[in-house]
Design a protein around this motif. Structure first.
Motif: not given
Length: 439
Positions: A198, A384, A388
């Motif tokens: 990722y 984020f 995430a």
């Protein structure tokens, strides 16, 4: 003689510097994404009452080679690199800072996304309260929230522009080479460390964006047509080699999540083809009605992108509940119905774009708003956190609600305050530090 991409591709107040050909490319990419998704989303109501979704287009035998042509995500990031670098350079020329750039980019993307998340949480919560099966609610949350992965990847790439632009200014090819090296390193380790793959959500798309930097500097425009054709052929041959040897799958949808080297090679090919097609693109962009359509869609492009899948999912789900002809997915009748589905989706998008599209507008130039680096950094972290979590755990109604809260907090952190006239003048004329020290 072909015009260069580097003429400018501004936004907001910089509309005079926009490159019509680049705007047309972005419009075509958006249209292909919307049309492509209308051929993928196929909810199925089973006799036991359960609902699943099929990717009809992805299940076709002929789809894998065709997706090499219609996988336009790399081209989005190439053009994003062109426009992003141009915007950063203009902001710096006015005395702007990296924090102001981050603030402008975050607001541009997070404001429309916050409205979408809030609407999805409200709608799905209401559906659950009305007795809609939890499985259906989860399916809707997962499918409708899929556009957010692109937002996260695009935002990550755009927020790195000040740093990547500095590397590009020092050594363009070294900067691109370092990013490609990181992409390959992550790909080599993805079997042993699956979650590390990722990291290429950042490295791959930053590398493709970096190619847009080269285009912004006019490097591709200076190449001959035979040189551009050679680059496109070489990229596709390399793509065929790595997929033919089994190093990567040939299915570009599989390669998309998480992204890998194949998307970079595809981006190289698409950049070369775009430059080859520039004379035609420029001529089409000069046609009055095409220019107006592209300009109108460009002002609301993010709204269209974010909302098209939720609206498509909601429309498809409602059709399951009414006595309306439902041809089997992949049948001739199903394919003939796709133009009607696209038309209905466009009709639904029009009021949504009118209601929420203004969230994309930038009312004040970024260089006139004070933004503390700590606030911009905190906003990035807050944004984020749910992103995430979604990448690792998948989307759910609870995560959509948490994302709404986090995005709202980020918007509060990014409020900023206007610079005074004297401060703005000093920044524009490079005397900010000296003047501040004499105060």
């Amino acid at each position: 003689m072909r015009s260069t991409v580097g003429r400018g591709t501004g936004t907001g107040a910089d509309t005079a510097d926009r490159d019509p050909a680049i705007d047309l490319v972005r419009f075509v990419c958006l249209a292909l994404v919307v049309v492509g998704h209308s051929m993928m989303v196929s909810p199925v109501l089973h006799p036991d009452g359960t609902v699943t979704t099929e990717n009809t287009l992805g299940d076709q035998d002929w789809f894998v080679p065709v997706i090499w042509i219609f996988m336009v995500m790399p081209l989005f990031f190439v053009t994003g690199g062109v426009t992003g670098l141009q915007s950063w350079r203009r902001l710096k020329a006015r005395g702007g800072t990296a924090a102001q750039f981050l603030r402008a980019r975050l607001l541009r993307l997070v404001r429309p996304a916050t409205a979408l998340l809030a609407a999805m949480v409200l709608g799905l919560s209401l559906a659950r309260a009305l007795g809609v099966d939890q499985q259906v609610v989860q399916l809707m949350a997962t499918g409708a929230g899929m556009p957010l992965w692109f937002l996260a990847a695009y935002l990550a790439a755009q927020l790195n522009i000040p740093v990547l632009a500095a590397l590009h200014a020092r050594s363009p090819w070294l900067a691109l080479g370092l990013l490609l090296g990181l992409v390959v390193a992550v790909d080599c380790l993805r079997e042993a460390m699956p979650n590390l793959a990722y990291a290429n959500l950042v490295f791959v798309w930053c590398a493709v964006q970096q190619m847009g930097f080269l285009a912004a500097d006019g490097w591709t425009a200076r190449l001959s047509r035979s040189g551009l054709l050679a680059i496109a052929l070489a990229a596709n041959l390399a793509l065929g080699l790595v997929t033919g040897l089994g190093l990567y799958t040939g299915n570009m949808l599989v390669n998309l999540n998480p992204p890998n080297l194949t998307l970079v090679l595809l981006g190289v090919s698409q950049l070369a083809v775009m430059e080859l097609a520039r004379p035609v693109l420029a001529a089409l962009a000069e046609v009055r009605w095409i220019g107006r359509l592209v300009a109108m869609a460009g002002r609301r492009s993010l709204t269209v992108y974010l909302w098209h899948l939720p609206l498509l999912g909601a429309m498809s789900g409602l059709l399951l509940l009414v006595p309306f002809p439902k041809p089997g997915a992949g049948t001739a009748a199903w394919w003939w119905s796709r133009p009607l589905v696209v038309l209905a989706l466009v009709i639904l998008l029009l009021p949504v774009a009118a209601a929420f599209g203004r969230l994309e507008d930038r009312t004040t130039p970024a260089a006139t708003i004070r933004c503390r680096p700590a606030m911009a950094g905190a906003a990035v972290v807050v944004v984020f956190i749910p992103v995430a979590d979604a990448a690792l755990s998948g989307l759910s109604l609870g995560l959509l609600a948490a994302g709404t809260v986090c995005f709202s907090v980020a918007l509060l952190l990014l409020r900023g305050s206007p610079l005074g006239r004297r401060q703005a003048f000093r920044r524009r004329h490079g005397r900010w530090t000296i003047a501040s020290g004499l105060k």
